[in-house]
Design a protein around this motif. Structure first.
Motif, PDB file in Angstrom:
ATOM      1  N   GLN A  61       7.896  46.614  -3.916  1.00 44.63           N
ATOM      2  CA  GLN A  61       8.393  45.584  -2.984  1.00 44.63           C
ATOM      3  C   GLN A  61       7.229  44.801  -2.386  1.00 44.63           C
ATOM      4  N   LYS A  62       6.206  45.523  -1.996  1.00 43.23           N
ATOM      5  CA  LYS A  62       5.034  44.896  -1.374  1.00 43.23           C
ATOM      6  C   LYS A  62       4.340  43.963  -2.365  1.00 43.23           C
ATOM      7  N   MET A  63       4.151  44.441  -3.593  1.00 45.63           N
ATOM      8  CA  MET A  63       3.515  43.614  -4.621  1.00 45.63           C
ATOM      9  C   MET A  63       4.374  42.391  -4.939  1.00 45.63           C
ATOM     10  N   GLY A  64       5.682  42.550  -4.893  1.00 44.96           N
ATOM     11  CA  GLY A  64       6.574  41.424  -5.149  1.00 44.96           C
ATOM     12  C   GLY A  64       6.394  40.296  -4.152  1.00 44.96           C
ATOM     13  N   LYS A  65       6.023  40.643  -2.902  1.00 42.36           N
ATOM     14  CA  LYS A  65       5.775  39.622  -1.882  1.00 42.36           C
ATOM     15  C   LYS A  65       4.380  39.008  -2.017  1.00 42.36           C
ATOM     16  N   GLU A  66       3.406  39.847  -2.356  1.00 39.28           N
ATOM     17  CA  GLU A  66       2.016  39.377  -2.369  1.00 39.28           C
ATOM     18  C   GLU A  66       1.647  38.612  -3.638  1.00 39.28           C
ATOM     19  N   LEU A  67       2.199  39.025  -4.774  1.00 39.54           N
ATOM     20  CA  LEU A  67       1.739  38.489  -6.055  1.00 39.54           C
ATOM     21  C   LEU A  67       1.990  36.993  -6.236  1.00 39.54           C
ATOM     22  N   PRO A  68       3.200  36.472  -5.976  1.00 34.33           N
ATOM     23  CA  PRO A  68       3.422  35.033  -6.220  1.00 34.33           C
ATOM     24  C   PRO A  68       2.468  34.113  -5.460  1.00 34.33           C
ATOM     25  N   PRO A  69       2.270  34.302  -4.122  1.00 35.98           N
ATOM     26  CA  PRO A  69       1.323  33.397  -3.446  1.00 35.98           C
ATOM     27  C   PRO A  69      -0.126  33.584  -3.923  1.00 35.98           C
ATOM     28  N   PHE A  70      -0.497  34.802  -4.284  1.00 39.70           N
ATOM     29  CA  PHE A  70      -1.843  35.050  -4.785  1.00 39.70           C
ATOM     30  C   PHE A  70      -2.076  34.290  -6.094  1.00 39.70           C
ATOM     31  N   CYS A  83      -1.691  37.241   1.564  1.00 41.98           N
ATOM     32  CA  CYS A  83      -0.819  38.359   1.912  1.00 41.98           C
ATOM     33  C   CYS A  83      -1.042  38.739   3.373  1.00 41.98           C
ATOM     34  N   ASP A  84      -0.588  39.917   3.741  1.00 38.75           N
ATOM     35  CA  ASP A  84      -0.515  40.257   5.161  1.00 38.75           C
ATOM     36  C   ASP A  84      -1.738  41.028   5.642  1.00 38.75           C
ATOM     37  N   GLY A  85      -2.841  40.326   5.772  1.00 34.88           N
ATOM     38  CA  GLY A  85      -4.047  40.893   6.373  1.00 34.88           C
ATOM     39  C   GLY A  85      -4.513  42.176   5.742  1.00 34.88           C
ATOM     40  N   GLY A  86      -4.794  43.198   6.587  1.00 38.38           N
ATOM     41  CA  GLY A  86      -5.385  44.441   6.127  1.00 38.38           C
ATOM     42  C   GLY A  86      -4.489  45.280   5.254  1.00 38.38           C
ATOM     43  N   CYS A  89      -3.009  44.345   2.564  1.00 40.61           N
ATOM     44  CA  CYS A  89      -2.921  43.753   1.212  1.00 40.61           C
ATOM     45  C   CYS A  89      -3.152  44.777   0.117  1.00 40.61           C
ATOM     46  N   LEU A  90      -2.291  44.805  -0.866  1.00 36.41           N
ATOM     47  CA  LEU A  90      -2.568  45.557  -2.092  1.00 36.41           C
ATOM     48  C   LEU A  90      -3.637  44.848  -2.893  1.00 36.41           C
ATOM     49  N   LEU A  91      -3.697  43.516  -2.764  1.00 35.86           N
ATOM     50  CA  LEU A  91      -4.636  42.715  -3.564  1.00 35.86           C
ATOM     51  C   LEU A  91      -5.889  42.383  -2.765  1.00 35.86           C
ATOM     52  N   GLY A  92      -6.120  43.038  -1.627  1.00 36.38           N
ATOM     53  CA  GLY A  92      -7.279  42.762  -0.814  1.00 36.38           C
ATOM     54  C   GLY A  92      -8.560  43.365  -1.373  1.00 36.38           C
TER      55      GLY A  92
END
Length: 503
Positions: free
Chosen positions: A411-420, A495-498, A500-503
């Protein structure tokens, strides 16, 4: 010519393997053991002295410059000079026929002590103080293991023909020393035999053309002759830097995404074996002292790529027409990404697949499909997805409730991946398609819209920062470690600051 103080090994025209070259490669490995005697004091002394006598003092000195410039790639020329002088003096004194058997041991101990002294003239290293807290053999082994990180952005820039000849004629020996230092420190990840061949042909070119009655024509001819050497040095330094930064498995992924972006119509089954083969070449040859390892294995790999892909893509077919396989490899490597085709959404691996024995392959297939659909995003960005996938597997697959953990991460990756992906794709596409001035103007307009309250000074600072990031990291050959940290800081707000899975 040799009477002017040029090292014969480097200025000679030899192309085939010979005892001197084999001795040189052996020596380059042994020089790392000057501080250490982990195979026995007599062994190191006898081997160094054998090579010193085989090579002669000047060639020994030349190769000591190369070895230590590679090892301490961020040292100054003066620091390398000090170290080289001490090593050569040690060998010259202790390898004499009448030398005391304890000479080498005592001399190497003194060298270690000098490394630990206040205001040491040798290359500085953050780990030196820790090593110097030890004593005896432990200290020597620790000092021997120290190495500077490679220069991710090589600083060597070849001067003009006129500048080369001016420096050469002023002081041939100093010219050769400085060139060896600058070149070896800039391309410190290139395999030793490749670096030796490249420096040898370069210095031979300079020594020949600077005394030629027609230097311009001479340089043109010589540069064409050594083109394969210089390109092989550049390409192998890049590939081996990636191999050292990524390891074999991640390098396979990196090569796979590069091929997918050049030929997005090819299937995973077409490209994955070629990517594994490339990673195997670099794992075998980056640290090899076999004189023709990189050239031979890379040529064999190129033949496989051409056999598999040239019939399917005109650009690959054009690159594969040449008879020189190394030139064909350089051509393929330089191909820009193709236009992204319109494909259905990439299929994410299931929870069961991510935690299966074949999980790594499933993850690579998904990232391959993303690369096909986003051909403008270089692998330093996609490697963030690779790292995130590996982290999720490590965290969730052995958790008490693996399914819940994976669902949460999904779920988290689904939110972060498109904007990244959207940010990375837009930035690098604009950088590739626009002139640099237009690109900066587009950045300025975009930042003005998103930060209307920012001062003109802050906006200009952010434009320069983002433009510098794009110019360094949107290239297919961008430095992996340098750009990994920059990607986090530049795209972290995707993504959402600290958290982030992609941070």
């Amino acid at each position: 010519m040799l009477g002017m103080g040029f090292p014969a090994l480097l200025f000679g025209r030899r192309r085939k393997t010979n005892p001197t070259m084999r001795a040189a490669l052996t020596l380059l490995l042994l020089l790392a053991a000057v501080h250490a005697e982990h195979r026995g004091r007599a062994y190191v002394r006898d081997k160094v002295c054998q090579e010193f006598k085989t090579l002669g003092k000047e060639n020994f000195r030349t190769l000591t410059i190369i070895a230590n410039s590679r090892k301490y790639s961020n040292a100054t020329f003066e620091e390398i000079n000090h170290l080289v002088h001490e090593i050569v003096s040690l060998a010259e004194t202790c390898c004499a026929d009448n030398a005391d058997p304890s000479c080498y041991d005592a001399g190497s101990s003194a060298l270690s002590a000098k490394s630990c002294s206040k205001g040491s003239p040798f290359p500085a290293h953050p780990g030196t103080a820790g090593c110097c807290a030890h004593e005896g053999l432990e200290q020597k082994l620790c000092l021997a293991a120290l190495r500077h990180p490679p220069q991710e952005l090589p600083r060597y820039v070849q001067p003009s023909n006129e500048e080369l000849c001016q420096a050469f004629k002023k002081d041939p020996k100093d010219f050769a020393d400085r060139f060896l230092y600058e070149y070896a420190s800039s391309y410190s990840e290139a395999p030793l035999p490749v670096l030796l061949g490249s420096t040898r042909t370069f210095l031979s070119m300079v020594s020949t053309c600077c005394i030629s009655p027609m230097p311009t024509a001479c340089f043109l001819k010589e540069k064409l002759e050594r083109k394969s050497f210089s390109l092989l040095t550049l390409m192998s330094n890049r590939a081996c830097s990636r191999f050292m930064a990524y390891g074999k498995d991640k390098l396979t992924f990196s090569y796979l995404t590069s091929l997918a972006q050049k030929m997005p119509s090819a299937s995973f089954e077409d490209l994955f074996p070629l990517s594994e083969d490339a990673a195997e070449v670099f794992s075998q040859c980056c640290d090899s002292v076999a004189e023709d390892c990189m050239q031979k294995k890379l040529s064999e790999h190129t033949a496989k790529v051409c056999a598999a892909l040239s019939a399917r893509d005109e650009r690959f077919a054009d690159c594969c027409k040449g008879k020189n396989l190394m030139q064909n490899y350089f051509c393929i490597s330089a191909l820009p990404p193709a236009l992204a085709p319109k494909l259905p959404e990439a299929q994410k691996p299931t929870s069961e697949q991510l935690c299966s024995e074949d999980a790594a392959r499933h993850a690579k297939r998904y990232l391959f499909e993303l690369a096909q659909r986003h051909t403008n995003i270089p692998d330093v960005f996609l490697s963030k997805l690779y790292d995130a996938t590996e982290n999720v597997r490590e965290e969730c697959c052995f958790a008490k409730d693996a399914s819940t953990c994976l669902d949460s991460k999904r779920q988290k990756m689904g939110k972060e991946l498109p904007p990244f992906l959207e940010k990375a794709n837009r930035l690098c596409r604009q950088y590739t398609e626009l002139t640099f001035l237009d690109f900066k103007k587009r950045l300025r307009d975009s930042l003005t819209q998103t930060m209307p309250a920012a001062s003109p000074e802050l906006l200009e600072q952010l434009v320069e920062q983002r433009a510098d990031f794009a110019s360094t990291c949107c290239s297919p050959n961008s430095p992996p470690l340098f750009c990994a940290s920059k990607v986090s800081s530049e795209l972290g707000d995707a993504c959402d600051g600290g958290s982030c899975l992609l941070g």
